[in-house]
Design an enzyme around this catalytic site. Sequence first.
Site, PDB file in Angstrom:
ATOM      1  N   GLN A  32      10.958  -9.679  -7.925  1.00  0.00           N
ATOM      2  CA  GLN A  32      12.188  -9.338  -8.672  1.00  0.00           C
ATOM      3  C   GLN A  32      13.276  -8.810  -7.746  1.00  0.00           C
ATOM      4  O   GLN A  32      14.429  -9.223  -7.815  1.00  0.00           O
ATOM      5  CB  GLN A  32      11.892  -8.238  -9.687  1.00  0.00           C
ATOM      6  CG  GLN A  32      10.839  -8.569 -10.705  1.00  0.00           C
ATOM      7  CD  GLN A  32      10.817  -7.503 -11.765  1.00  0.00           C
ATOM      8  OE1 GLN A  32      11.539  -7.593 -12.744  1.00  0.00           O
ATOM      9  NE2 GLN A  32       9.996  -6.478 -11.585  1.00  0.00           N
TER      10      GLN A  32
ATOM     11  N   TYR B 211      -2.673   3.513  -6.552  1.00  0.00           N
ATOM     12  CA  TYR B 211      -1.394   2.837  -6.277  1.00  0.00           C
ATOM     13  C   TYR B 211      -0.411   3.827  -5.656  1.00  0.00           C
ATOM     14  O   TYR B 211       0.229   3.552  -4.635  1.00  0.00           O
ATOM     15  CB  TYR B 211      -0.820   2.256  -7.573  1.00  0.00           C
ATOM     16  CG  TYR B 211       0.646   1.894  -7.471  1.00  0.00           C
ATOM     17  CD1 TYR B 211       1.050   0.690  -6.897  1.00  0.00           C
ATOM     18  CD2 TYR B 211       1.639   2.757  -7.948  1.00  0.00           C
ATOM     19  CE1 TYR B 211       2.397   0.354  -6.783  1.00  0.00           C
ATOM     20  CE2 TYR B 211       2.983   2.433  -7.845  1.00  0.00           C
ATOM     21  CZ  TYR B 211       3.351   1.233  -7.262  1.00  0.00           C
ATOM     22  OH  TYR B 211       4.681   0.922  -7.157  1.00  0.00           O
TER      23      TYR B 211
ATOM     24  N   ASP C 204       2.142 -13.521   4.863  1.00  0.00           N
ATOM     25  CA  ASP C 204       1.396 -12.469   4.166  1.00  0.00           C
ATOM     26  C   ASP C 204       1.524 -11.207   5.019  1.00  0.00           C
ATOM     27  O   ASP C 204       1.079 -11.195   6.174  1.00  0.00           O
ATOM     28  CB  ASP C 204      -0.071 -12.923   4.040  1.00  0.00           C
ATOM     29  CG  ASP C 204      -0.906 -11.907   3.276  1.00  0.00           C
ATOM     30  OD1 ASP C 204      -0.598 -10.696   3.344  1.00  0.00           O
ATOM     31  OD2 ASP C 204      -1.871 -12.333   2.618  1.00  0.00           O
ATOM     32  N   ILE C 205       2.131 -10.165   4.464  1.00  0.00           N
ATOM     33  CA  ILE C 205       2.427  -8.992   5.307  1.00  0.00           C
ATOM     34  C   ILE C 205       1.163  -8.235   5.722  1.00  0.00           C
ATOM     35  O   ILE C 205       1.222  -7.397   6.611  1.00  0.00           O
ATOM     36  CB  ILE C 205       3.453  -8.029   4.652  1.00  0.00           C
ATOM     37  CG1 ILE C 205       2.971  -7.499   3.300  1.00  0.00           C
ATOM     38  CG2 ILE C 205       4.807  -8.691   4.554  1.00  0.00           C
ATOM     39  CD1 ILE C 205       3.817  -6.342   2.774  1.00  0.00           C
TER      40      ILE C 205
ATOM     41  N   ASP D  31       8.788   5.891  -7.559  1.00  0.00           N
ATOM     42  CA  ASP D  31       8.825   7.207  -8.226  1.00  0.00           C
ATOM     43  C   ASP D  31       7.404   7.761  -8.423  1.00  0.00           C
ATOM     44  O   ASP D  31       7.221   8.959  -8.626  1.00  0.00           O
ATOM     45  CB  ASP D  31       9.529   7.090  -9.585  1.00  0.00           C
ATOM     46  CG  ASP D  31       8.954   5.990 -10.476  1.00  0.00           C
ATOM     47  OD1 ASP D  31       8.269   5.077  -9.957  1.00  0.00           O
ATOM     48  OD2 ASP D  31       9.166   6.043 -11.705  1.00  0.00           O
TER      49      ASP D  31
ATOM     50  N   ALA E 110       5.075  -5.957  -2.420  1.00  0.00           N
ATOM     51  CA  ALA E 110       4.248  -4.813  -2.825  1.00  0.00           C
ATOM     52  C   ALA E 110       3.129  -5.278  -3.742  1.00  0.00           C
ATOM     53  O   ALA E 110       3.214  -6.338  -4.366  1.00  0.00           O
ATOM     54  CB  ALA E 110       5.102  -3.771  -3.565  1.00  0.00           C
ATOM     55  N   TYR E 111       2.107  -4.463  -3.789  1.00  0.00           N
ATOM     56  CA  TYR E 111       1.035  -4.609  -4.783  1.00  0.00           C
ATOM     57  C   TYR E 111       1.380  -3.595  -5.875  1.00  0.00           C
ATOM     58  O   TYR E 111       1.356  -2.390  -5.623  1.00  0.00           O
ATOM     59  CB  TYR E 111      -0.306  -4.280  -4.124  1.00  0.00           C
ATOM     60  CG  TYR E 111      -1.477  -4.273  -5.071  1.00  0.00           C
ATOM     61  CD1 TYR E 111      -2.384  -5.340  -5.086  1.00  0.00           C
ATOM     62  CD2 TYR E 111      -1.692  -3.219  -5.948  1.00  0.00           C
ATOM     63  CE1 TYR E 111      -3.461  -5.332  -5.959  1.00  0.00           C
ATOM     64  CE2 TYR E 111      -2.763  -3.223  -6.818  1.00  0.00           C
ATOM     65  CZ  TYR E 111      -3.636  -4.275  -6.815  1.00  0.00           C
ATOM     66  OH  TYR E 111      -4.713  -4.269  -7.675  1.00  0.00           O
TER      67      TYR E 111
HETATM   68  N1  LIG Z   1       8.246  -3.170 -10.493  1.00  0.00           N
HETATM   69  C1  LIG Z   1       8.364  -1.881 -10.735  1.00  0.00           C
HETATM   70  O1  LIG Z   1       8.367  -1.438 -11.873  1.00  0.00           O
HETATM   71  C2  LIG Z   1       8.515  -0.911  -9.575  1.00  0.00           C
HETATM   72  C3  LIG Z   1       8.555   0.470  -9.838  1.00  0.00           C
HETATM   73  C4  LIG Z   1       8.701   1.360  -8.755  1.00  0.00           C
HETATM   74  C5  LIG Z   1       8.811   0.852  -7.451  1.00  0.00           C
HETATM   75  N2  LIG Z   1       8.744  -0.476  -7.253  1.00  0.00           N
HETATM   76  C6  LIG Z   1       8.833  -0.976  -5.870  1.00  0.00           C
HETATM   77  O2  LIG Z   1       9.975  -1.819  -5.764  1.00  0.00           O
HETATM   78  C7  LIG Z   1       9.708  -2.856  -4.811  1.00  0.00           C
HETATM   79  C8  LIG Z   1      10.015  -4.217  -5.437  1.00  0.00           C
HETATM   80  O3  LIG Z   1       9.154  -4.420  -6.563  1.00  0.00           O
HETATM   81  P1  LIG Z   1       9.315  -5.693  -7.498  1.00  0.00           P
HETATM   82  O4  LIG Z   1       9.455  -5.220  -8.892  1.00  0.00           O
HETATM   83  O5  LIG Z   1      10.331  -6.643  -6.938  1.00  0.00           O
HETATM   84  O6  LIG Z   1       7.860  -6.322  -7.328  1.00  0.00           O
HETATM   85  P2  LIG Z   1       7.333  -7.777  -7.758  1.00  0.00           P
HETATM   86  O7  LIG Z   1       8.306  -8.464  -8.631  1.00  0.00           O
HETATM   87  O8  LIG Z   1       5.928  -7.564  -8.203  1.00  0.00           O
HETATM   88  O9  LIG Z   1       7.340  -8.540  -6.356  1.00  0.00           O
HETATM   89  C9  LIG Z   1       6.477  -8.188  -5.322  1.00  0.00           C
HETATM   90  C10 LIG Z   1       6.361  -9.380  -4.417  1.00  0.00           C
HETATM   91  O10 LIG Z   1       5.504  -9.031  -3.327  1.00  0.00           O
HETATM   92  C11 LIG Z   1       4.703 -10.157  -3.050  1.00  0.00           C
HETATM   93  N3  LIG Z   1       3.495  -9.793  -2.322  1.00  0.00           N
HETATM   94  C12 LIG Z   1       2.376  -9.155  -2.793  1.00  0.00           C
HETATM   95  N4  LIG Z   1       1.470  -9.046  -1.814  1.00  0.00           N
HETATM   96  C13 LIG Z   1       2.022  -9.618  -0.705  1.00  0.00           C
HETATM   97  C14 LIG Z   1       1.574  -9.818   0.610  1.00  0.00           C
HETATM   98  N5  LIG Z   1       0.353  -9.421   1.005  1.00  0.00           N
HETATM   99  N6  LIG Z   1       2.391 -10.442   1.499  1.00  0.00           N
HETATM  100  C15 LIG Z   1       3.619 -10.876   1.106  1.00  0.00           C
HETATM  101  N7  LIG Z   1       4.106 -10.722  -0.131  1.00  0.00           N
HETATM  102  C16 LIG Z   1       3.309 -10.092  -1.027  1.00  0.00           C
HETATM  103  C17 LIG Z   1       4.376 -10.705  -4.423  1.00  0.00           C
HETATM  104  O11 LIG Z   1       3.898 -12.016  -4.296  1.00  0.00           O
HETATM  105  P3  LIG Z   1       2.801 -12.578  -5.347  1.00  0.00           P
HETATM  106  O12 LIG Z   1       3.579 -12.797  -6.624  1.00  0.00           O
HETATM  107  O13 LIG Z   1       2.292 -13.792  -4.691  1.00  0.00           O
HETATM  108  O14 LIG Z   1       1.757 -11.480  -5.514  1.00  0.00           O
HETATM  109  C18 LIG Z   1       5.734 -10.603  -5.104  1.00  0.00           C
HETATM  110  O15 LIG Z   1       6.531 -11.752  -4.846  1.00  0.00           O
HETATM  111  C19 LIG Z   1       8.243  -2.659  -4.384  1.00  0.00           C
HETATM  112  O16 LIG Z   1       8.197  -1.889  -3.216  1.00  0.00           O
HETATM  113  C20 LIG Z   1       7.651  -1.864  -5.520  1.00  0.00           C
HETATM  114  O17 LIG Z   1       6.516  -1.105  -5.161  1.00  0.00           O
HETATM  115  C21 LIG Z   1       8.627  -1.369  -8.272  1.00  0.00           C
END
Ligand SMILES: NC(=O)c1ccc[n+]([C@@H]2O[C@H](COP(=O)([O-])OP(=O)(O)OC[C@H]3O[C@@H](n4cnc5c(N)ncnc54)[C@H](OP(=O)(O)O)[C@@H]3O)[C@@H](O)[C@H]2O)c1
Length: 303
Positions: free
Chosen positions: A12, A126, A37-38, A103, A61-62
Amino acid sequence: MKKITIFGGAGQLGAELRSEFSARGYRVHVFGRSKADITNAAEVEQALAAFDPEIVVNAAAYNQVDVAEKEPTTAFQVNALAVRNLAVACRQSDAQLVHFSSDYVFDGLGGRAYREEDEPHPLGAYAVSKLAGELYARAYLDRPLIIRTSGVFGPAGLETARGNFVEMMLRLAANGQTIRVVEDHVASPTYAPALAARAVDLIERGAHGIYHLGGGSPISWYDWAAKIFAAAGLHPPLKPTNEREFRTAARRPKYSALSNAKSESLGVAPMPSLDDAIQLYLKIRASRLSQRGAIAEGASPRP
Ligand SMILES: NC(=O)c1ccc[n+]([C@@H]2O[C@H](COP(=O)([O-])OP(=O)(O)OC[C@H]3O[C@@H](n4cnc5c(N)ncnc54)[C@H](OP(=O)(O)O)[C@@H]3O)[C@@H](O)[C@H]2O)c1
């Protein structure tokens, strides 16, 4: 023209960062998990060697908070050890690392929006993995930029397997069953395009250290669900619940809203209101769904 490498480009936030950097004239190289893959240090090094970027952004992120309780090793590999890979590679190539955190590094007991200087106290696997990622970035680099955010929702969530809270609510509404959402947990739902724009603003201001960028309005998950349904013109049976009734595998912070005061003190614009952000999200969502429909119609055999 500055060169930027983004990891996690299909997520996202990654998708919005790509658009934002490109719109501002940067040369952007984007890696999804299939290209880099990071958790694989060699793939990270090769990606940086190929493009020699000045700035490396980790949007990967995971994020499966409950599943992480069953598989903490995977969460730690992606959210912590992989950040070490990125930090080491950035150190070798003299690039700045911009890393996103959560957060959930806080325990939520403060009852007010968290500031950057507040003490982290993660409550589960997490959350520990995200805090460890921050520590790795700071251990290997002098000037990393770490941006903590909260409850991210962006149009790319329509395409990803994990989706986001808005998609989950719309899916449950379509099923017609009663929807129960906790009213005793508060966060700062954050619109991914607004987050990406402000993250780039911070980078352009030379920010380093920890910054918070959460959606401007602290709100309970129940009230957020109600806003989504109101904006979408839906009236599903929605009932409040609480953490005692609605048990999850992972403990979560009760009040994890983030204060953006430090970012705003650098001149970064306040976040749009949550109502405006939901309206924008639903508009883009509708247009993407209608494009999908048009493509599917174009692909179907004609009589
Ligand atoms: N989403 C939330 O509600 C939330 C809340 C607080 C903080 N955050 C932080 O905000 C940031 C962005 O989150 P987001 O919502 O954009 O997350 P997201 O939509 O889940 O996207 C995460 C991306 O990371 C990829 N990924 C996972 N494992 C990987 C690996 N080993 N190597 C390379 N890519 C990998 C995923 O690919 P796959 O689809 O193939 O797994 C996915 O495309 C992250 O740091 C997250 O922790 C998010």
